[in-house]
Design a protein around this motif. Structure first.
Motif, PDB file in Angstrom:
ATOM      1  N   ASP A  16       0.868  -1.180   0.000  1.00  0.00           N
ATOM      2  CA  ASP A  16       0.000   0.000   0.000  1.00  0.00           C
ATOM      3  C   ASP A  16       0.905   1.230   0.000  1.00  0.00           C
ATOM      4  OD1 ASP A  16      -1.467   2.274   0.971  1.00  0.00           O
ATOM      5  OD2 ASP A  16      -2.974   0.941   1.823  1.00  0.00           O
ATOM      6  N   MET A  17       1.081   1.861  -1.165  1.00  0.00           N
ATOM      7  CA  MET A  17       2.041   2.949  -1.309  1.00  0.00           C
ATOM      8  C   MET A  17       1.718   4.121  -0.398  1.00  0.00           C
ATOM      9  SD  MET A  17       4.902   3.721  -2.756  1.00  0.00           S
ATOM     10  CE  MET A  17       5.057   2.618  -4.157  1.00  0.00           C
ATOM     11  N   THR A  18       0.470   4.495  -0.290  1.00  0.00           N
ATOM     12  CA  THR A  18       0.096   5.626   0.567  1.00  0.00           C
ATOM     13  C   THR A  18       0.477   5.346   2.010  1.00  0.00           C
ATOM     14  OG1 THR A  18      -1.722   6.204  -0.921  1.00  0.00           O
ATOM     15  CG2 THR A  18      -1.839   7.070   1.319  1.00  0.00           C
ATOM     16  N   ARG A  19       0.165   4.152   2.485  1.00  0.00           N
ATOM     17  CA  ARG A  19       0.501   3.758   3.863  1.00  0.00           C
ATOM     18  C   ARG A  19       2.009   3.718   4.063  1.00  0.00           C
ATOM     19  NH1 ARG A  19      -1.746  -1.904   5.085  1.00  0.00           N
ATOM     20  NH2 ARG A  19      -0.001  -2.506   3.755  1.00  0.00           N
ATOM     21  N   ALA A  20       2.747   3.195   3.079  1.00  0.00           N
ATOM     22  CA  ALA A  20       4.197   3.100   3.179  1.00  0.00           C
ATOM     23  C   ALA A  20       4.840   4.488   3.235  1.00  0.00           C
ATOM     24  CB  ALA A  20       4.758   2.300   2.008  1.00  0.00           C
ATOM     25  N   VAL A  21       4.428   5.379   2.339  1.00  0.00           N
ATOM     26  CA  VAL A  21       4.983   6.741   2.333  1.00  0.00           C
ATOM     27  C   VAL A  21       4.697   7.417   3.667  1.00  0.00           C
ATOM     28  CG1 VAL A  21       4.771   9.036   1.294  1.00  0.00           C
ATOM     29  CG2 VAL A  21       4.983   7.018  -0.179  1.00  0.00           C
ATOM     30  N   LYS A  22       3.484   7.274   4.176  1.00  0.00           N
ATOM     31  CA  LYS A  22       3.117   7.880   5.455  1.00  0.00           C
ATOM     32  C   LYS A  22       3.995   7.337   6.581  1.00  0.00           C
ATOM     33  CE  LYS A  22      -0.836   8.661   8.545  1.00  0.00           C
ATOM     34  NZ  LYS A  22      -0.254   9.837   9.092  1.00  0.00           N
ATOM     35  N   PHE A  23       4.234   6.025   6.602  1.00  0.00           N
ATOM     36  CA  PHE A  23       5.076   5.429   7.638  1.00  0.00           C
ATOM     37  C   PHE A  23       6.459   6.067   7.642  1.00  0.00           C
ATOM     38  CE2 PHE A  23       8.364   2.491   8.996  1.00  0.00           C
ATOM     39  CZ  PHE A  23       7.903   2.081  10.235  1.00  0.00           C
ATOM     40  N   TRP A  24       7.111   6.109   6.489  1.00  0.00           N
ATOM     41  CA  TRP A  24       8.490   6.592   6.424  1.00  0.00           C
ATOM     42  C   TRP A  24       8.610   8.105   6.606  1.00  0.00           C
ATOM     43  CZ3 TRP A  24      12.262   3.383   7.194  1.00  0.00           C
ATOM     44  CH2 TRP A  24      12.046   2.028   6.946  1.00  0.00           C
ATOM     45  N   THR A  25       7.635   8.867   6.125  1.00  0.00           N
ATOM     46  CA  THR A  25       7.707  10.321   6.301  1.00  0.00           C
ATOM     47  C   THR A  25       7.342  10.715   7.729  1.00  0.00           C
ATOM     48  OG1 THR A  25       5.465  10.626   5.410  1.00  0.00           O
ATOM     49  CG2 THR A  25       7.310  10.855   3.866  1.00  0.00           C
ATOM     50  N   ASP A  26       6.317  10.106   8.295  1.00  0.00           N
ATOM     51  CA  ASP A  26       5.894  10.453   9.654  1.00  0.00           C
ATOM     52  C   ASP A  26       6.856   9.931  10.716  1.00  0.00           C
ATOM     53  OD1 ASP A  26       3.689  11.594   8.452  1.00  0.00           O
ATOM     54  OD2 ASP A  26       2.222  10.211   9.336  1.00  0.00           O
ATOM     55  N   THR A  27       7.367   8.730  10.537  1.00  0.00           N
ATOM     56  CA  THR A  27       8.194   8.101  11.564  1.00  0.00           C
ATOM     57  C   THR A  27       9.640   8.574  11.540  1.00  0.00           C
ATOM     58  OG1 THR A  27       6.790   6.139  11.368  1.00  0.00           O
ATOM     59  CG2 THR A  27       8.844   5.881  12.583  1.00  0.00           C
ATOM     60  N   PHE A  28      10.226   8.698  10.350  1.00  0.00           N
ATOM     61  CA  PHE A  28      11.639   9.041  10.253  1.00  0.00           C
ATOM     62  C   PHE A  28      11.895  10.393   9.593  1.00  0.00           C
ATOM     63  CE2 PHE A  28      11.673   4.484  10.871  1.00  0.00           C
ATOM     64  CZ  PHE A  28      12.621   4.376  11.878  1.00  0.00           C
ATOM     65  N   GLY A  29      10.846  11.090   9.211  1.00  0.00           N
ATOM     66  CA  GLY A  29      11.022  12.422   8.629  1.00  0.00           C
ATOM     67  C   GLY A  29      11.635  12.420   7.246  1.00  0.00           C
ATOM     68  N   LEU A  30      11.554  11.286   6.526  1.00  0.00           N
ATOM     69  CA  LEU A  30      12.067  11.267   5.156  1.00  0.00           C
ATOM     70  C   LEU A  30      11.216  12.206   4.308  1.00  0.00           C
ATOM     71  CD1 LEU A  30      12.793   7.462   4.633  1.00  0.00           C
ATOM     72  CD2 LEU A  30      14.260   9.212   5.634  1.00  0.00           C
ATOM     73  N   LYS A  31      11.841  12.855   3.347  1.00  0.00           N
ATOM     74  CA  LYS A  31      11.162  13.852   2.517  1.00  0.00           C
ATOM     75  C   LYS A  31      10.809  13.261   1.152  1.00  0.00           C
ATOM     76  CE  LYS A  31      11.862  17.018   5.605  1.00  0.00           C
ATOM     77  NZ  LYS A  31      10.898  17.034   6.654  1.00  0.00           N
ATOM     78  N   PRO A  32       9.541  13.335   0.761  1.00  0.00           N
ATOM     79  CA  PRO A  32       9.148  12.806  -0.555  1.00  0.00           C
ATOM     80  C   PRO A  32       9.801  13.591  -1.693  1.00  0.00           C
ATOM     81  CG  PRO A  32       7.222  13.217   0.829  1.00  0.00           C
ATOM     82  CD  PRO A  32       8.398  13.833   1.520  1.00  0.00           C
ATOM     83  N   LYS A  33      10.408  12.871  -2.604  1.00  0.00           N
ATOM     84  CA  LYS A  33      10.956  13.450  -3.835  1.00  0.00           C
ATOM     85  C   LYS A  33      10.011  13.151  -4.988  1.00  0.00           C
ATOM     86  CE  LYS A  33      14.802  13.100  -7.054  1.00  0.00           C
ATOM     87  NZ  LYS A  33      15.985  12.339  -7.431  1.00  0.00           N
ATOM     88  N   LEU A  34       9.459  11.938  -4.987  1.00  0.00           N
ATOM     89  CA  LEU A  34       8.578  11.465  -6.050  1.00  0.00           C
ATOM     90  C   LEU A  34       7.586  10.500  -5.417  1.00  0.00           C
ATOM     91  CD1 LEU A  34       7.984  10.994  -9.146  1.00  0.00           C
ATOM     92  CD2 LEU A  34       9.602   9.107  -8.987  1.00  0.00           C
ATOM     93  N   GLU A  35       6.307  10.638  -5.760  1.00  0.00           N
ATOM     94  CA  GLU A  35       5.290   9.727  -5.248  1.00  0.00           C
ATOM     95  C   GLU A  35       4.358   9.305  -6.377  1.00  0.00           C
ATOM     96  OE1 GLU A  35       3.256  10.551  -1.403  1.00  0.00           O
ATOM     97  OE2 GLU A  35       4.466  12.387  -1.451  1.00  0.00           O
ATOM     98  N   THR A  36       4.325   8.016  -6.668  1.00  0.00           N
ATOM     99  CA  THR A  36       3.365   7.450  -7.602  1.00  0.00           C
ATOM    100  C   THR A  36       2.857   6.147  -6.984  1.00  0.00           C
ATOM    101  OG1 THR A  36       4.808   5.973  -8.888  1.00  0.00           O
ATOM    102  CG2 THR A  36       4.802   8.318  -9.515  1.00  0.00           C
ATOM    103  N   PRO A  37       1.784   5.570  -7.497  1.00  0.00           N
ATOM    104  CA  PRO A  37       1.299   4.301  -6.947  1.00  0.00           C
ATOM    105  C   PRO A  37       2.288   3.145  -7.103  1.00  0.00           C
ATOM    106  CG  PRO A  37      -0.421   5.357  -8.251  1.00  0.00           C
ATOM    107  CD  PRO A  37       0.843   6.139  -8.482  1.00  0.00           C
ATOM    108  N   ASP A  38       3.205   3.257  -8.069  1.00  0.00           N
ATOM    109  CA  ASP A  38       4.134   2.157  -8.335  1.00  0.00           C
ATOM    110  C   ASP A  38       5.566   2.409  -7.883  1.00  0.00           C
ATOM    111  OD1 ASP A  38       2.173   0.547  -9.644  1.00  0.00           O
ATOM    112  OD2 ASP A  38       2.349   1.876 -11.373  1.00  0.00           O
ATOM    113  N   TRP A  39       5.947   3.670  -7.705  1.00  0.00           N
ATOM    114  CA  TRP A  39       7.329   3.993  -7.340  1.00  0.00           C
ATOM    115  C   TRP A  39       7.354   5.319  -6.607  1.00  0.00           C
ATOM    116  CZ3 TRP A  39      11.837   1.405  -7.418  1.00  0.00           C
ATOM    117  CH2 TRP A  39      13.033   2.120  -7.291  1.00  0.00           C
ATOM    118  N   SER A  40       7.953   5.328  -5.431  1.00  0.00           N
ATOM    119  CA  SER A  40       8.125   6.562  -4.668  1.00  0.00           C
ATOM    120  C   SER A  40       9.555   6.630  -4.181  1.00  0.00           C
ATOM    121  CB  SER A  40       7.165   6.608  -3.479  1.00  0.00           C
ATOM    122  OG  SER A  40       5.819   6.670  -3.921  1.00  0.00           O
TER     123      SER A  40
END
Length: 118
Positions: A16-40
């Motif tokens: 689940d890409m949305t859930r995965a991005v949320k986990f890594w950005t909220d928990t470790f403060g990683l910054k999104p560079k690119l977000e798509t359903p298949d590759w972030s």
């Protein structure tokens, strides 16, 4: 002849890409560079944690690790974000670190560590 890499990244699977991005950005403060359903791509400085869609949610040891300033707080944050604490934190005196094994929301196991000398 040697190859000159243009960037270095660690790739993890995401069911689940949305859930995965949320986990890594909220928990470790990683910054999104690119977000798509298949590759972030999520950044920490020049380091990239890349998330590849299509994961099945099965547990996979990733080889990824984070050195953190407060390992217990980091373990608590992983669990609060929906991840799992597999074991630890456990002092490893011969290595000079305390170590914990955790899993993200997508089944990717990774390590947390902190220096025992701080």
């Amino acid at each position: 002849m040697s190859v000159k890499p243009t960037r270095l990244y660690c790739m993890l699977s995401a069911q689940d890409m949305t859930r995965a991005v949320k986990f890594w950005t909220d928990t470790f403060g990683l910054k999104p560079k690119l977000e798509t359903p298949d590759w972030s791509e999520l950044l920490y400085g020049d380091a990239i944690v890349a998330l590849h869609g299509g994961g099945d949610g099965g547990v996979t040891r990733s080889g990824l690790g984070f050195d953190v300033d407060d390992i217990q707080a980091a373990c608590d944050a992983v669990v609060a974000a929906g991840g799992t604490l597999n074991w630890g934190p456990k002092d490893q005196p011969n290595e000079g670190i305390s170590l914990a094994d955790v899993t993200d929301t997508e089944g990717n196991q990774f390590m947390l560590s902190t220096s025992l000398n701080t």
